[in-house]
Design a protein around this motif. Sequence first.
Motif, short mmCIF file in Angstrom:
data_model
loop_
_atom_site.label_atom_id
_atom_site.label_comp_id
_atom_site.label_asym_id
_atom_site.label_seq_id
_atom_site.Cartn_x
_atom_site.Cartn_y
_atom_site.Cartn_z
N GLU A 97 0.83 -1.21 0.00
CA GLU A 97 0.00 0.00 0.00
C GLU A 97 0.86 1.26 0.00
N LEU A 98 1.95 1.23 0.76
CA LEU A 98 2.85 2.39 0.76
C LEU A 98 3.44 2.61 -0.63
N GLU A 107 2.19 1.74 -3.52
CA GLU A 107 1.13 2.24 -4.39
C GLU A 107 0.95 3.75 -4.22
N SER A 108 1.04 4.21 -2.98
CA SER A 108 0.84 5.63 -2.70
C SER A 108 2.03 6.48 -3.11
N VAL A 109 3.25 5.98 -2.81
CA VAL A 109 4.46 6.76 -3.10
C VAL A 109 4.72 6.86 -4.60
N TYR A 124 2.65 6.89 -7.02
CA TYR A 124 1.46 7.34 -7.73
C TYR A 124 1.74 8.68 -8.39
N LYS A 165 6.83 0.41 -10.40
CA LYS A 165 5.95 -0.02 -9.32
C LYS A 165 5.66 -1.52 -9.38
N GLN A 187 0.40 3.71 6.72
CA GLN A 187 -0.36 4.86 6.23
C GLN A 187 0.17 6.16 6.85
N THR A 226 3.42 7.04 5.18
CA THR A 226 3.16 7.60 3.85
C THR A 226 2.78 9.07 3.95
N THR A 227 1.88 9.40 4.86
CA THR A 227 1.48 10.78 5.06
C THR A 227 2.65 11.65 5.49
N ARG A 283 5.02 12.39 2.52
CA ARG A 283 4.45 13.43 1.66
C ARG A 283 4.62 14.81 2.30
#
Length: 265
Positions: free
Chosen positions: A31-32, A34-36, A38, A116, A252, A255-256, A259
């Motif tokens: 999940e990390l 996928e977010s990073v 993106y 990815k 999560q 990840t926040t 960012r």
Amino acid sequence: TKGLDVVLVLDNTGSMNSKGKLSDLKDAASELVESVLYGEPGRAKVGLVPFAQYVNVGDSYKSASWMAATGAAWKGCVGSRDYPSNLEDRDYNTKKIPGLNGAPCPDPLMPLTEDKDAILAAIDGMDANGWTYIPAGLVWGWRLLSPAAPFSEGMAYDDLEKIGGVKALIVLTDGKNTRAPTYPEHNSANQAQADDLMMKLCDNIKKDNIVIYSIAFDVDDASIRTLMEECATTPGHYFDPDSSAELASTFQSITTSLRSLSLSQ
């Protein structure tokens, strides 16, 4: 983000087979990623270091200038350079990295990449086996983030600073150090030695302005929880999840944070 190099240094020891921990880790780490990764290309890269008693760099580096001579049966497993070179990120042409034949080793690491699908496949393919020597994972996470040999995929420190970018290392373990170096092998059970090397490595990595997030996942041992907290950049960069849901929430939160760090530089 303006520029982000992130390396996941993940415990692949045998104890990760219990309670579905390895499966939970794969889900949360994916999940990390996928977010990073993106959005537009060129903004972020992610690397992976599965570690246990040793780290596997992959057998394609057999002839690399930084590798010591290896046998025909070498499969990518590497040990430690002599002290204090095992705590440094330099002098690889004169103090080469020793390859080990027949040693128990996890799946190969993956250098920083924007691909990815490739990094997700590497995470999904991780297997849990072997003993714990956290410094092996830390030093290779540092080497992936560094712009110089052994790997050069990381952005140069000066260039990253100019664009307000961030280098981050995320290290996760589910237990204490159970192995320590006998140089180049890691056949000792001297936990105090391993813990001392771990803290010195954490300090050296942070001196390069690399942000360290540390995760003690389902850890009962108070000493390693303390070490992991001290390894982190600040106490706020340390997490101690005990369940699948808490681990997902931890990644999560990281990840926040990544960012926010990158956007605020």
